[in-house]
Design a protein around this motif. Sequence first.
Motif, PDB file in Angstrom:
ATOM      1  N   PHE A   1      45.434  37.910  36.994  1.00 35.52           N
ATOM      2  CA  PHE A   1      44.075  38.454  36.946  1.00 35.52           C
ATOM      3  C   PHE A   1      43.072  37.363  36.614  1.00 35.52           C
ATOM      4  O   PHE A   1      43.416  36.329  36.056  1.00 35.52           O
TER       5      PHE A   1
ATOM      6  N   ILE B   1      44.430  39.621  41.220  1.00 40.91           N
ATOM      7  CA  ILE B   1      44.357  38.860  42.460  1.00 40.91           C
ATOM      8  C   ILE B   1      45.708  38.597  43.112  1.00 40.91           C
ATOM      9  O   ILE B   1      45.760  38.253  44.285  1.00 40.91           O
TER      10      ILE B   1
ATOM     11  N   ARG C   1      38.555  36.636  35.869  1.00 43.38           N
ATOM     12  CA  ARG C   1      37.167  37.096  35.724  1.00 43.38           C
ATOM     13  C   ARG C   1      36.286  35.867  35.741  1.00 43.38           C
ATOM     14  O   ARG C   1      36.491  34.931  34.971  1.00 43.38           O
TER      15      ARG C   1
ATOM     16  N   GLY D   1      36.940  44.542  33.219  1.00 43.38           N
ATOM     17  CA  GLY D   1      36.279  44.000  34.398  1.00 43.38           C
ATOM     18  C   GLY D   1      36.982  42.831  35.054  1.00 43.38           C
ATOM     19  O   GLY D   1      36.394  42.152  35.900  1.00 43.38           O
TER      20      GLY D   1
ATOM     21  N   SER E   1      41.816  45.836  33.267  1.00 44.46           N
ATOM     22  CA  SER E   1      40.991  46.402  34.332  1.00 44.46           C
ATOM     23  C   SER E   1      39.680  46.940  33.761  1.00 44.46           C
ATOM     24  O   SER E   1      38.602  46.705  34.318  1.00 44.46           O
TER      25      SER E   1
ATOM     26  N   THR F   1      39.700  41.163  37.659  1.00 51.39           N
ATOM     27  CA  THR F   1      40.192  41.504  38.986  1.00 51.39           C
ATOM     28  C   THR F   1      41.635  41.029  39.107  1.00 51.39           C
ATOM     29  O   THR F   1      41.943  39.876  38.775  1.00 51.39           O
TER      30      THR F   1
END
Length: 167
Positions: A164, A148, A166, A144, A141, A146
Amino acid sequence: MGRLATRKSEENLIVAILRPSVLSDVSVVAENMREEDTNEVKAQSGACPKGGLLYAYLMSKPCLTTVSRHGHLMSMGGVVPSGKNIGRIWLLGSQSMFDDSIDKRWFLRSSKKTLAEMQKLYPLLFNVVDARNEVHVKWISWLGFTFIKKHLNWGPESRMFYEFVRI
């Protein structure tokens, strides 16, 4: 790709380095892997730490090892290509990542720079993380990514994993 030169900290001490991984790193990191990382490897793939790490090492482009200022292998990580411009990013670490505050700070600072370099090679990075691995979830996290999707029954142990990405 890796920062091969040693760096100096504010205290003017030599700190950790990031270098391309070599095969012998697999055994050392696997033998000293954090319990949470060991559990994650088993839950995701059913593999032992050495088997999971060997697979990731062989499949990754690139694969990098972090070496502490004391010469201990702190982690291995990399990206397994998963299509054009897409990569499955990963990192597995040893307890020594947390033993020295100078190395820990260097690792955190350099991880954002390393991620930016990885994203030049793979604009879309993704993977899953064991929900029990709180250190990884917070770090992902912080970098950066996300989250999902929550997978309630992932892998051979049917554990909860977070997907996750990016871009």
